[in-house]
Design a protein around this motif. Structure first.
Motif, PDB file in Angstrom:
ATOM      1  N   SER A 102       0.846  -1.246  -0.142  1.00  0.00           N
ATOM      2  CA  SER A 102       0.107  -0.034   0.069  1.00  0.00           C
ATOM      3  C   SER A 102       0.955   1.279   0.019  1.00  0.00           C
ATOM      4  O   SER A 102       0.500   2.356  -0.622  1.00  0.00           O
ATOM      5  N   SER A 113      -5.686  -3.532  -3.132  1.00  0.00           N
ATOM      6  CA  SER A 113      -6.845  -2.734  -3.190  1.00  0.00           C
ATOM      7  C   SER A 113      -7.926  -3.355  -4.049  1.00  0.00           C
ATOM      8  O   SER A 113      -9.198  -2.929  -3.565  1.00  0.00           O
ATOM      9  N   ASP A 117     -11.565  -3.809  -2.197  1.00  0.00           N
ATOM     10  CA  ASP A 117     -13.046  -3.339  -2.981  1.00  0.00           C
ATOM     11  C   ASP A 117     -13.751  -4.257  -3.248  1.00  0.00           C
ATOM     12  O   ASP A 117     -15.145  -4.038  -2.925  1.00  0.00           O
ATOM     13  N   THR A 144      -6.680  -2.438   3.833  1.00  0.00           N
ATOM     14  CA  THR A 144      -6.196  -2.854   2.634  1.00  0.00           C
ATOM     15  C   THR A 144      -5.003  -3.938   3.101  1.00  0.00           C
ATOM     16  O   THR A 144      -4.602  -4.801   2.363  1.00  0.00           O
TER      17      THR A 144
END
Length: 354
Positions: A102, A113, A117, A144
């Motif tokens: 990240s 990511s 999501d 994340t």
């Protein structure tokens, strides 16, 4: 404890790991421990919620059942499952590995990511914002870190136990129930439920708009940035400073908004470079004011109560752009913070948005 998914996640958060994450993030280890518990339970709850619908279960089962070479990867840390569990870092603790991805960017960051999501859904910004306000620090990087690690654990459980889709659903449901029914988890469970409810409300806000309408909303503050930048063009570091200042203004407005709001849903995390490039490109060949008005019209149609805050964000973005670097002068000496040309654009925007 260790037999449960959340128990396995907890075992990863050793004092040494928490200390290392604290040094990377600046967040106190006690807060990190609370955050890991809340984000892990929220990610698990989101997965269980997805498994409650036929389409959601099918999508989730595809994600965790079709990772190639899972058995070999679980031991060696190689391959796709190794990436899920260790952030692509071999034997690296997955929490550290995913955080490093990240921070450092690259394909690992994109994978972490996209996994996050996928399991958190369209309301992820509302979920993250709700957790952040309650815990007192930004949990988005932690999500994340945690979500891909949890997906890796689910993948190992599904493939190691030869589960079918119903087995996956039963496992997730039973583990969420066990967590929620434990009196020791009462406060965390309350927060998790609030975050998941916020996610559903946030998803409803996003779903009220077409993709074109959503793009118009996200593009308006960037069009204001482009107007100011074009009025008194900067180069090199000064131009980069203007973009950075504009992105910062947008992020601050989103952070200050209610987690279940259009501003939070659309702008948490700030604009991507792709979004900046797309809008500045359109603004160069079209009237930026029309792009701004298009965004305002969309907000007025779907979330009229947020029009005032949305306009304020647009003006703040323009002001931050204008003040990002001095104009004129020589070798950094002299010059003005806001040039006459930039001030003229600011006045024009204020009049148009009044």
């Amino acid at each position: 404890m260790a037999d449960s998914l959340l128990g396995q996640l907890s075992e990863l958060a050793t004092p040494q790991v928490l200390d290392q994450i604290s040094k990377m993030t600046g967040v106190d280890t006690n807060l990190l421990s609370q955050g890991l518990g809340a984000t892990g339970a929220t990610a698990l709850g989101s997965m269980a919620s997805s498994a409650g619908s036929a389409d959601g279960l099918s999508s989730l089962f595809d994600m965790v059942s079709k990772v190639p070479d899972a058995a070999a990867s679980s031991d060696s840390g190689s391959g796709m499952l190794g990436s899920l569990l260790g952030g692509g870092g071999g034997d690296t603790n997955p929490l550290i590995g995913n955080l490093m991805n990240s921070v450092l960017g690259g394909s690992g960051a994109a994978s972490a990511s996209s996994i996050t999501d996928s399991i958190m859904g369209g309301g992820i910004n509302a979920i993250s914002g709700t957790l952040s306000k309650a815990l007192g620090f930004n949990v988005a990087p932690m999500l994340t870190m945690v979500a891909p690690a949890l997906v890796g654990m689910v993948t190992k459980a599904v493939q190691g136990g030869n589960m079918d889709a119903n087995g996956l659903k039963d496992m997730l449901t039973s583990q969420v129930d066990a967590f929620s029914n434990d009196p020791a988890n009462a406060e965390t469970a309350k927060l998790v439920n609030a975050a998941l409810d916020a996610g559903k409300q946030g998803t409803a806000i996003r779903d009220a708009y077409t993709d074109a309408g959503w793009s118009a909303i996200k593009g308006a503050p960037l069009a204001a940035m482009a107007m100011v930048a074009a009025a008194s063009p900067s180069k090199g570091g000064s131009a980069a400073a203007e973009f950075s200042a504009a992105a910062g203004a947008i992020s601050r407005a989103a952070a200050a908004a209610d987690p279940v709001s259009l501003l939070s849903m659309a702008f948490s995390g700030g604009p991507s470079q792709e979004e900046i490039d797309a809008v500045t490109g359109r603004a160069a060949s079209a009237n930026p004011l029309e792009l701004i008005k298009a965004g305002i019209d969309q907000v007025a149609q779907g979330n009229a109560k947020e029009v005032g805050a949305y306009k304020a964000m647009i003006l703040d973005t323009a002001q931050a752009t204008a003040e990002a670097s001095k104009e004129g002068g020589f070798l950094g000496i002299g010059g003005t913070q806001v040039s006459p040309e930039e001030q003229a654009v600011l006045d024009q925007l204020k009049a148009a948005l009044a």
